[in-house]
Enzyme design. Sequence first.
Site, PDB file in Angstrom:
ATOM      1  CB  VAL A  63      38.217  60.945  56.506  1.00  0.00           C
ATOM      2  CG1 VAL A  63      38.759  60.241  55.578  1.00  0.00           C
ATOM      3  CG2 VAL A  63      37.736  59.878  57.860  1.00  0.00           C
ATOM      4  CB  CYS A  64      37.550  65.920  54.830  1.00  0.00           C
ATOM      5  SG  CYS A  64      36.029  65.113  54.046  1.00  0.00           S
ATOM      6  CG  ASP A  65      42.060  67.983  59.143  1.00  0.00           C
ATOM      7  OD1 ASP A  65      42.912  69.060  58.577  1.00  0.00           O
ATOM      8  OD2 ASP A  65      42.667  67.372  60.296  1.00  0.00           O
TER       9      ASP A  65
END
Length: 169
Positions: A63-65
């Site tokens: 999700v951060c990517d």
Amino acid sequence: MDKRKSVVTMKGNPVTLLGKEMMVGDIAPNFTAVTKDLKEFTLKDMEGKIKLISVVPSIDTGVCDLQTMTFNEEAEKLNNTVVVTISMDLPFALNRYCAAKGLENAITLSDHREASFGLAYGFLIEELRLLARGVIVLDQNNKVIYVEYVNEISQQPNYDKALETVKQL
């Protein structure tokens, strides 16, 4: 120090956020973070620009990517705007990530040293010493125009609303 409980969850479990909650209309406080090249970076380094600050727990998660790459792709379309991704990841991890992904339009910052950003903006998770997921948009005078603390860390922020806010400035 302010502590906010049950504002954010991680996999359904409440976590405690440390620091003052930012609200629309607040003047953003200064912070000191570190670039992927180990140089200090502060809010003052973006003076006179609109700022979109993307806050992620760890650049190495899916999700951060996605959040980082989404805002990176949009960055080149935004006028007079600096796009920043900040996490507690070490600068070495940020450097590796940027090289592997070809991240060129956004600045990546590490808050690992003092959690200066996390505490000043109310994103530091007490139990994990990670930053909660969210987005803050500041105008050219560092006034908070948009803020989102994502309720569940594993979910994505509202990209459209954050980007629409920047475009209206």
